[in-house]
Scaffold this active site. Structure first.
Site, PDB file in Angstrom:
ATOM      1  CE  LYS A  98      -4.094  -1.936   2.212  1.00 43.54           C
ATOM      2  NZ  LYS A  98      -3.698  -3.331   1.936  1.00 43.54           N
ATOM      3  CG  ASP A 132      -2.668  -4.235  -2.000  1.00 45.71           C
ATOM      4  OD1 ASP A 132      -2.825  -4.995  -2.970  1.00 45.71           O
ATOM      5  OD2 ASP A 132      -2.234  -4.617  -0.898  1.00 45.71           O
ATOM      6  CG  MET A 133      -7.779   1.270  -5.334  1.00 42.64           C
ATOM      7  SD  MET A 133      -6.762   2.652  -5.921  1.00 42.64           S
ATOM      8  CE  MET A 133      -6.511   2.192  -7.639  1.00 42.64           C
ATOM      9  NE  ARG A 183      -4.588  -8.617  -5.595  1.00 43.86           N
ATOM     10  CZ  ARG A 183      -3.761  -8.066  -4.717  1.00 43.86           C
ATOM     11  NH1 ARG A 183      -4.119  -6.975  -4.068  1.00 43.86           N
ATOM     12  NH2 ARG A 183      -2.570  -8.575  -4.512  1.00 43.86           N
ATOM     13  CE  LYS A 186     -18.092 -10.106  -5.541  1.00 41.89           C
ATOM     14  NZ  LYS A 186     -19.128 -10.928  -4.862  1.00 41.89           N
ATOM     15  N   GLY A 187     -14.072  -4.712  -3.554  1.00 43.93           N
ATOM     16  CA  GLY A 187     -13.797  -3.520  -2.752  1.00 43.93           C
ATOM     17  C   GLY A 187     -14.191  -3.727  -1.307  1.00 43.93           C
ATOM     18  CB  ALA A 188     -12.458  -4.455   1.538  1.00 39.47           C
ATOM     19  CG  HIS A 226     -12.698 -15.714  -0.781  1.00 43.62           C
ATOM     20  ND1 HIS A 226     -12.474 -14.423  -0.394  1.00 43.62           N
ATOM     21  CD2 HIS A 226     -11.509 -16.359  -0.633  1.00 43.62           C
ATOM     22  CE1 HIS A 226     -11.208 -14.286  -0.023  1.00 43.62           C
ATOM     23  NE2 HIS A 226     -10.605 -15.440  -0.168  1.00 43.62           N
ATOM     24  NE  ARG A 288      -9.970  -9.162   4.468  1.00 44.20           N
ATOM     25  CZ  ARG A 288      -9.394  -8.012   4.127  1.00 44.20           C
ATOM     26  NH1 ARG A 288      -8.176  -7.720   4.532  1.00 44.20           N
ATOM     27  NH2 ARG A 288     -10.045  -7.151   3.384  1.00 44.20           N
TER      28      ARG A 288
END
Length: 306
Positions: A98, A132-133, A183, A186-188, A226, A288
């Site tokens: 990041k 990483d975004m 990569r 969906k986005g977190a 997943h 997570r």
């Protein structure tokens, strides 16, 4: 209730006081389910274990809340050390990072200086680094820096695109000039409706759209999910359009769906597991839990055992 828990965990992920308090408990909070350990030696051993199962990896030295040039340069040192360790061990692993950890919020020049050190090391080892975004506030600057680095380092560097942002479909088109290795996720992060799809079904539909478009353009896609429906769709789409398996891979998180990872690897697909490590695991761990509040049960069990 699930939405409330998700929002709570996303809030806690950015809370510095909670982060500091969590350090006192270490992995007893249950983070060891999702984090490979607190040092590079632990992480390399995990990579070795996955490689024996026919699965490759990407390592990520975790870090949040970088406020000084010294901290940013130390984070870059860790990334360089990780690439050197991967090379010395002869394991199959990329590196993910990041840019806020490398000082992006302090100085763009500082971040670029650190990125150059890291990418020079990756190029020396013939390895690959994924940027990483992060949240929407860092989206445009991350893309701009990636374009600059891609022009300098070619296929040594890749990026992440998040399907929950309205702009991502256009980003796929704009980035195509670089034929990038992306990569697709969906986005977190929690974002306002002004910039991101609020409904899961719309995110899923956009995710499928950007995967198909990126692959159809002939570019390499790392499909990070997943979701078995998404994975099965990608398998059908690539077969129907005669897209070679060398043009895409499936990526999953360490600690989640090991059974599916093994199944896909056995079917001959490239599977890459994202393996985070380090002492600054708190923010990653909270995200997570936010993605799947059912994971809280594992945390409670771990705390009771401790």
């Amino acid at each position: 209730m699930e939405a409330l828990m998700r929002n709570t965990f996303l809030f806690l992920a950015k809370n510095r006081a909670a982060n500091k308090a969590a350090q006192a408990y270490g992995m007893r909070l249950g983070a060891s389910r999702f984090v490979a350990g607190d040092n590079i030696e632990n992480a390399i051993q995990k990579v070795r274990d996955f490689n024996r199962r026919g699965i490759v990896a990407t390592l990520d030295h975790l870090g949040e809340f970088v406020f000084s040039e010294e901290e940013a340069r130390m984070a870059a040192d860790e990334c360089v050390a990780a690439l050197d360790a991967i090379g010395a061990a002869g394991v199959q692993s990329h590196l993910s990072l990041k840019m806020t950890q490398l000082g992006l919020d302090i100085s763009q020049d500082l971040c670029l200086d650190n990125m150059h050190r890291i990418l020079d090391t990756a190029k020396k080892h013939g390895n690959f680094v994924r940027i990483d975004m992060e949240d929407y506030a860092h989206n445009e600057i991350s893309i701009d820096i990636f374009k600059r680095l891609r022009a300098e380092y070619g296929e040594t560097v890749g990026l992440v695109i998040q399907a929950y942002l309205y702009k991502s479909a256009q980003d796929i088109e704009d980035l195509n000039v670089f034929h990038p290795n992306l990569r697709l996720v969906k986005g977190a992060y929690k974002e306002p409706e002004s910039v991101a799809f609020p409904k899961k079904e719309d995110v899923d539909a956009n995710y499928i759209r950007i995967i198909e478009r990126h692959l159809t353009l002939g570019n390499y896609a790392a499909v990070a999910s997943h979701d078995e429906k998404i994975i099965e769709h990608v398998k059908r789409f690539t077969a129907e359009h005669q897209i070679p398996r060398q043009q895409f891979e499936f990526q999953m998180l360490y600690g989640i769906r090991s059974d599916l990872q093994d199944q896909l690897a056995a079917e001959g697909y490239t599977v890459r597991v994202y393996i985070p490590y380090g002492t600054d695991w708190y923010g990653y761990f909270m995200r997570r839990l936010a993605e799947r509040p059912a994971n809280v049960g594992f945390v409670l069990k771990s705390m009771l055992k401790g």
